[in-house]
Scaffold this active site. Structure first.
Site, PDB file in Angstrom:
ATOM      1  CG  ASP A 483      -2.194  -0.666   1.089  1.00  0.00           C
ATOM      2  OD1 ASP A 483      -2.688  -0.697  -0.043  1.00  0.00           O
ATOM      3  OD2 ASP A 483      -2.720  -1.172   2.082  1.00  0.00           O
TER       4      ASP A 483
HETATM    5  C1  GLC Z   1      -1.628  -3.802   5.339  1.00  0.00           C
HETATM    6  C2  GLC Z   1      -2.842  -3.915   4.460  1.00  0.00           C
HETATM    7  C3  GLC Z   1      -2.606  -4.807   3.283  1.00  0.00           C
HETATM    8  C4  GLC Z   1      -1.338  -4.426   2.586  1.00  0.00           C
HETATM    9  C5  GLC Z   1      -0.164  -4.379   3.543  1.00  0.00           C
HETATM   10  C6  GLC Z   1       1.096  -3.890   2.898  1.00  0.00           C
HETATM   11  O1  GLC Z   1      -1.436  -5.010   6.023  1.00  0.00           O
HETATM   12  O2  GLC Z   1      -3.957  -4.392   5.175  1.00  0.00           O
HETATM   13  O3  GLC Z   1      -3.678  -4.726   2.377  1.00  0.00           O
HETATM   14  O4  GLC Z   1      -1.114  -5.346   1.558  1.00  0.00           O
HETATM   15  O5  GLC Z   1      -0.467  -3.518   4.616  1.00  0.00           O
HETATM   16  O6  GLC Z   1       1.044  -2.544   2.626  1.00  0.00           O
HETATM   17  C1  GLC Z   2      -0.641   2.541   5.900  1.00  0.00           C
HETATM   18  C2  GLC Z   2       0.076   1.308   6.383  1.00  0.00           C
HETATM   19  C3  GLC Z   2      -0.245   0.104   5.564  1.00  0.00           C
HETATM   20  C4  GLC Z   2      -1.725  -0.007   5.405  1.00  0.00           C
HETATM   21  C5  GLC Z   2      -2.343   1.290   4.893  1.00  0.00           C
HETATM   22  C6  GLC Z   2      -3.839   1.162   4.829  1.00  0.00           C
HETATM   23  O1  GLC Z   2      -0.169   2.908   4.677  1.00  0.00           O
HETATM   24  O2  GLC Z   2       1.470   1.481   6.389  1.00  0.00           O
HETATM   25  O3  GLC Z   2       0.288  -1.040   6.174  1.00  0.00           O
HETATM   26  O4  GLC Z   2      -2.018  -1.042   4.514  1.00  0.00           O
HETATM   27  O5  GLC Z   2      -2.003   2.329   5.741  1.00  0.00           O
HETATM   28  O6  GLC Z   2      -4.501   2.306   4.522  1.00  0.00           O
END
Ligand code: GLC
Ligand code: GLC
Length: 812
Positions: A483
């Site tokens: 993300d």
């Molecule tokens: C969080 C989110 C997931 C994403 C991950 C890496 O765990 O829930 O959707 O893939 O972060 O950013």
């Molecule tokens: C932030 C976190 C990530 C998560 C995302 C969700 O970027 O670092 O882990 O998946 O928020 O919105």
């Protein structure tokens, strides 16, 4: 240092020191009514949606941490204490919290009185039941005063925390006998109320918070408790609460139970009222009556235990390593159920307000859960697919109450569609239910657009190949699985969200090798589904695309020693030796080795060696290296985190299993196991002080080697880590893997293991599996014996007779 111990026989973690390094919590309920409960009874309840149907109030990130919960105050002469130590913090003579499968028991003892509270949500019940047992272990008669306490939330957990100009005037209650009803907003648009009851007559009650505490006291010193007498207050606005006051006299050796029910009711519009302004209490009374004796409550707890006996009987192992057994047999499966229910909504790191069900998250979560209740996984797949767009793109999240896509976040995360293939294929491999592919499923919840689920998988597959960039690799969109790798965001404004801001998507060239690998791994599942469904032309077409993608990755996704991660907006490499920071990333190594890209030419081994050398550390495999030490506007959120945390070189436990599985592809069972153990919570119990979060569940992230405090975990419970680790250990390391036509047994274990035993219930049959490793191998099946006869392959068929079958597999 340890703060408790595992009790495997009872499937409990027993906390014996209340001052855990962070609140160690549990979840009650598994379907509609849910509660979070910490080891000192902090937490809250809600019905289905932690944002819109919040029943009790909670204060996040407070001083002290974990403020607000389901508290009991006991006044024994001048001494006032709580069984969970908090909130009173009176020193107890003994304390114990047992977190079990969807129930928690907290017991405190003081001056010869023991108070034990069992908290659980009975099956199929919209209520939390609390059984308080008081026991007089002293030699004299005890006259005790007991006060219960919950604080109502005014339903919408977000506005409850901000819209005080309205909230302070809306609260309404009704009090009848020993039941306190919270009917705020029921008079207008709501069809629901909540209640808190006790099964004995009360000596008093309070429903107004300030009357109970006094304006200047904390949870630790309610005025009413200090006075030893309720104020019988009636809340009108401000902050409604519910507190019962009970006097209990106990002879030496005597024990008494008190049963409290915290429930939720919905009424049809024409049944809302008993009379003017008097709510219809029929359903509340029915539920209260179901749990008004100890024997009824004990029977309900017994039903819950049996429910879990059954769920946890489907996959069990006997490895001779108790730390492994307790994870596989109990806690990892339990966490998978919890993440399946909650996605990323409500934990002690997720407020329950921000995030709904994630498209990619929910598809991955169901892989760890599907063997337990496949019917619910099926329903989930249909719900998720219903939020897809006709072009294969998808809403990144949907709201559990409405099951509609969340417009605030929208779509554009280009890995999302492929996860639907992963989830659906996983479901069919477990169940053999190919009929699900014929289900008619709408796009964007519009019934007139319904097409078969198979068509949804086709548009998912095509969404990748319809969105290829200049190198023929998939365009990344807002982000892929990571993300925080936001290659089109270019945000210079701290008030913008990295997830939803795209300043440069038009004409963007940013491509993802992670999605490319994902496409190859699950594109193959799509091809298999086409073949099994008799769609051979479609299978051929898909096969060509998958082969083309493999060729593209080899040409443009290989950096010489490892797979590159992406191409940025300008078409420059990300995750290459050419970069100054972030030279190598875990995701593309994981996906491309799982896909076996360049396996025969040694590419996978090289990439995995690079992971070992550059990403591995004492606490697990970090996400990237070197960590970013400054903000790269063209990379987005990843470089916003301090080095070593979260997506910037934290040990992101979710994708460590991708590498474990990659290691099993090249047959390195020793390394797969080493990586498994490193992040597995039961092996970290001894370092609880450092690790901080619960030793019985995975955390999303452990601070990596570049962090200020390597080894410190955050974001426990709700993480794809749960299902991916279960998937990696059970299906790839232990190697018991459901496939479309049977159960494949293909272990890849450490060479020093002599073997292991497992029981797997699969499509109605029970497989009693024994794996032997006389030659100290990792991988490779030499002989297979099924029901005492040699068998030709390690793909064990579905017998379909509902009986037990012995399967003996010898490695060599
Ligand atoms: C969080 C989110 C997931 C994403 C991950 C890496 O765990 O829930 O959707 O893939 O972060 O950013
Ligand atoms: C932030 C976190 C990530 C998560 C995302 C969700 O970027 O670092 O882990 O998946 O928020 O919105």
């Amino acid at each position: 240092m340890k703060y408790g111990h595992f009790d495997d026989k009872n499937r409990e973690y027993v906390i014996t020191n209340p001052c855990t390094p962070w609140p160690w919590i549990n979840y009650l309920g598994s379907e509609d009514f849910f509660s979070l409960i910490s080891n000192s009874a902090g937490g809250y309840s809600f019905y289905k949606d932690a944002k819109f149907r919040r029943i009790t109030r909670y204060r996040y990130n407070n001083v002290p941490m974990d403020s607000g919960g389901k508290y009991f105050y006991i006044k024994d002469g001048d001494s006032i204490w709580s069984p969970g130590w908090k909130p009173c913090k009176t020193e107890l003579d003994s304390y114990e919290c047992r977190h079990g499968m969807n129930y928690t028991v907290i017991t405190g003892e003081k001056n010869g009185v023991s108070a034990s509270v069992l908290y659980f949500v009975p099956l199929k019940t919209w209520a939390e039941v609390q059984k308080l047992t008081l026991t007089n272990n002293s030699g004299e008669v005890k006259k005790l005063k007991v006060f219960s306490f919950v604080e109502w939330c005014l339903w919408n957990a977000a506005s409850d925390m901000e819209n005080f100009q309205r909230n302070f005037s809306t609260g309404e209650v009704e009090i009848q006998g020993s039941v306190i009803y919270h009917k705020t907003e029921y008079k207008e648009r709501r069809d629901h109320y909540a209640y808190y009851s006790v099964n004995v007559p009360v000596q008093g009650f309070d429903t107004d918070r300030e009357s109970f505490f006094d304006l200047y006291n904390g949870f630790d010193e309610p005025q009413v408790v200090a006075e030893g007498k309720s104020h019988n207050s009636e809340a009108h606005g401000w902050s409604p609460i519910a507190s019962h006051y009970i006097e209990a006299e106990l002879k030496p050796g005597e024990s008494k139970d008190f049963i409290f029910v915290l429930g939720y009711v919905e009424n049809n519009a024409d049944e809302k009222w008993e009379s003017k302004n008097i709510i219809n209490k029929r359903k509340a009374k029915e539920t209260i009556a179901k749990f008004n004796t100890s024997s009824k409550v004990d029977a309900a707890l017994d039903d819950l235990r049996k429910y879990w006996d059954n769920l946890l009987s489907i996959y069990t192992i006997d490895s001779g390593d108790e730390k492994l057994d307790r994870m596989v047999n109990i806690w990892n499966q339990y966490q998978c159920m919890i993440t399946f229910c909650f996605s990323r909504s409500a934990s002690f790191f997720e407020s329950g307000i921000g995030r709904g069900m994630g498209f990619r998250d929910s598809n991955q979560d169901l892989i760890g859960f599907v063997h337990q209740i496949p019917g619910r996984a099926r329903e989930r797949i249909i719900d998720i697919a219903s939020t897809q767009f006709p072009d294969g793109g998808c809403y990144h999240q949907y709201q559990p109450m409405t099951k509609r896509g969340n417009n605030d976040i929208g779509g554009g995360f280009n890995d999302d569609p492929m996860w639907l293939i992963f989830g659906t294929a996983g479901y069919i491999k477990e169940t053999g239910d190919f009929n699900i592919l014929d289900e008619m499923v709408p796009f964007d919840n519009d019934p007139s657009s319904a097409r078969s689920l198979f068509d949804h998988l086709t548009v998912s597959f095509d969404h990748v190949i319809d969105n290829l960039g200049p190198h023929g690799l998939p365009l990344i969109g807002r982000a892929d699985w990571n993300d925080c790798l936001n290659l089109n965001c270019f945000s210079n404004d701290p008030d913008e969200s990295f997830q939803t801001t795209e300043n440069k998507t038009e004409g963007s060239k940013a491509e993802s090798v992670m999605i490319a690998g994902l496409f190859v791994v699950y594109g193959r599942d799509y091809i298999d589904l086409c073949i099994k469904s008799g769609k051979s032309a479609e299978a051929d077409r898909a096969q060509k695309h998958v082969e083309a993608m493999i060729a593209t990755i080899r040409k443009h996704g290989w950096d010489g020693e490892w797979f590159i991660r992406a191409y940025d907006y300008y078409g420059r490499k990300v995750g290459s030796h050419e970069n100054e920071e972030g030279k190598i990333f875990i995701e593309s190594q994981g996906m491309c080795t799982m896909a076996g890209i360049g396996l025969n030419e040694g590419l996978c081994t090289k990439a995995l060696n690079a992971v070992k050398e550059r990403l591995d550390c004492q606490h697990g495999i970090v996400l990237n290296n070197p960590a970013f030490t400054k903000y790269y506007i063209e990379y987005g959120e990843i470089s916003s985190y301090p080095a070593g945390y979260k997506e910037n070189a934290g040990v992101f436990c979710h994708n460590n299993p991708w590498i474990m599985i990659g290691e099993t592809v090249v047959g390195n069972g020793d390394r797969a196991w080493e990586y498994y153990r490193k992040i597995c919570p039961s092996y970290l119990e001894e370092i609880s002080d450092l690790h901080k979060t619960e030793p019985y569940v995975y955390a999303q992230m452990i601070a990596g080697k570049d962090a200020y405090k390597p080894g410190e975990a955050k974001n426990s419970w709700l993480t794809g880590t749960a299902s991916w680790n279960f998937y990696a250990i059970t299906q790839y390391i232990l190697g018991i893997r459901p496939d479309f036509d049977g159960l494949l047994i293909d272990p890849c274990i450490p060479t020093h293991w002599k073997g292991f035993k497992a029981t797997r219930k699969f499509r109605g049959d029970t497989y009693r599996i024994e794996v032997l490793n006389p030659d100290g191998k990792s991988k490779g099946v030499k002989t297979v014996i099924v029901d005492d006869l040699p068998y030709k392959s390690n793909l064990i068929p579905v017998f379909g007779d509902g009986k037990e079958h012995k399967v003996k597999v010898v490695l060599g």
